[in-house]
Design an enzyme around this catalytic site. Structure first.
Site, mmCIF file in Angstrom:
data_model
loop_
_atom_site.group_PDB
_atom_site.id
_atom_site.type_symbol
_atom_site.label_atom_id
_atom_site.label_comp_id
_atom_site.label_asym_id
_atom_site.label_seq_id
_atom_site.Cartn_x
_atom_site.Cartn_y
_atom_site.Cartn_z
ATOM 1 C CB THR A 44 -0.781 -0.092 1.253
ATOM 2 O OG1 THR A 44 -1.725 -1.035 1.290
ATOM 3 C CG2 THR A 44 -1.777 1.308 1.201
ATOM 4 C CB CYS B 298 -15.636 4.028 10.682
ATOM 5 S SG CYS B 298 -15.960 5.479 11.430
ATOM 6 C CG HIS C 32 -0.683 0.618 -4.609
ATOM 7 N ND1 HIS C 32 -0.294 0.121 -5.695
ATOM 8 C CD2 HIS C 32 -0.980 -0.815 -3.805
ATOM 9 C CE1 HIS C 32 -0.258 -1.331 -5.960
ATOM 10 N NE2 HIS C 32 -0.734 -1.831 -4.955
ATOM 11 C CB ILE D 298 0.433 -10.488 1.590
ATOM 12 C CG1 ILE D 298 0.424 -9.165 2.245
ATOM 13 C CG2 ILE D 298 -0.917 -11.248 1.726
ATOM 14 C CD1 ILE D 298 0.293 -9.187 3.654
#
Length: 348
Positions: free
Chosen positions: A43, A108, A46, A181
């Site tokens: 991430t 949220c 990215h 991962i």
């Protein structure tokens, strides 16, 4: 010592609109963590490339995976003391909306990923980080600070396991992508007793590195995966776990699912990319597609996973993790992009 009110972005914002008394009350619940290890996540790449949203109103220090030692606490912090070894959950909800009250803080709209430390607040690629007490987790003596740098990705993996379980022993499992991962998924499945696992990865260096873990899994390239499928129409899997975020790999994995199969979308694809899938195939095979987003209430599970996995699975060399001083961040990022390592972690 760096003072809290000069470091935390959200307190800076509060200062503009609230009284001194309110600000002082807020500062009581924060603690300062001296960072020991901080990971570089896909991430983060990215974000650097402009493909993933982050704090846009000024500079931001990245780093949402980190461990360290508490060096200062607010006066109302009761569960931690200076010197505690900790890992930090970067995510939290607002604790007021329907999503939060329903146990889904990752959805949220006010909190969740929109307030993540290291994405929307200054994070762990720094000597010190200021964190709310509720997001800090004390480490057991058996867990090293080095291993604890993997708590955040393992907490997301734990959430994925919760969503896809049960995976009965003996089922055939495909993992696409042998970055960190994919490697952690392979380790977690092996720890649980799974042996019929295939890992598909185009980078041969990453496949060779994965052999160091001695899992006994079938490690092949996507080309070999396609050949196996072509040679045998029954070459199918009960579960496919995509850790690549690469749409063509996801599409191929769907074609390899057996009837009743489950596809886990774990890798983060660029938001503008698409995949193509036949609705009839979903109907005919009764396929299930499961998205996994961050780590709602699963961080404590990751600490248990780290303890259970230990050096057998979390040896950095075997996982393909490169350690770098923070000043060599450019080398670390380039190595990640080239695929010569599965993950980079800064040692501060």
């Amino acid at each position: 010592m760096v003072r809290i009110k000069k470091v935390v972005l959200e307190v800076t914002v509060w200062k503009k609109y609230h009284s001194v008394n309110i600000i002082q009350e807020i500062e009581k619940i924060f603690k300062i963590v001296k960072v020991s290890y901080a990971g570089v996540c896909g991430t983060d790449l990215h974000i650097i490339e402009g493909h993933f949203p982050c704090y846009a109103n000024g500079p931001i220090t990245l780093g949402h995976e980190f461990s360290g030692i508490v060096t200062e606490v607010g006066i109302d912090v009761g569960n931690f003391k200076i010197g505690d070894r900790v890992s930090v959950d970067p995510n939290i909800g607002c604790e007021k909306c329907d999503f939060c009250h329903d146990g889904n803080p990752h959805f949220c709209k006010q909190g969740g990923i929109n307030t993540t430390i290291g994405i929307y607040k200054d994070g762990g690629w720094a000597e010190y980080v200021v964190c709310p007490e509720s997001q800090v987790h004390k480490l057991k003596d058996s867990i090293t600070l080095e291993q604890a740098a993997l708590c955040e990705p393992l907490s997301c993996l734990s959430h994925g396991l919760d969503l896809v379980s049960p995976i009965k022993i003996g089922k055939k499992i495909l993992i696409t992508g042998a970055g960190i991962i994919g490697n952690l998924w392979a380790c977690a499945l092996h720890l649980q007793g799974h042996r019929r696992v295939t890992v598909s990865e185009p980078n041969q260096a990453r496949l060779n590195n994965l052999k160091k873990l001695n899992l006994g899994f079938d490690l092949i390239t996507p080309d070999q995966l396609k050949k196996n499928q072509s040679d045998n129409p029954e070459y199918l899997f009960d579960f496919a776990i995509d850790c690549s975020g690469y749409p063509p790999a996801i599409e191929h994995a769907i074609s390899l699912l057996n009837k009743g199969g489950k596809l886990v979308i774990f890798g983060v694809a660029p938001p503008n990319k698409k995949i193509s899938i036949s609705p009839y195939e979903i109907f005919d095979k009764e396929l299930k597609i499961i998205g996994v987003k961050v780590n709602p209430y699963s961080y404590v599970n990751s600490i248990g996973m780290v303890e259970a996995m230990g050096d057998r699975y979390l040896n950095f060399d075997n996982l393909g993790i490169g350690l770098y001083p923070l000043k060599d961040y450019q080398k670390a990022i380039e190595a990640l992009k080239k695929g010569s390592i599965a993950k980079a972690i800064f040692k501060l």
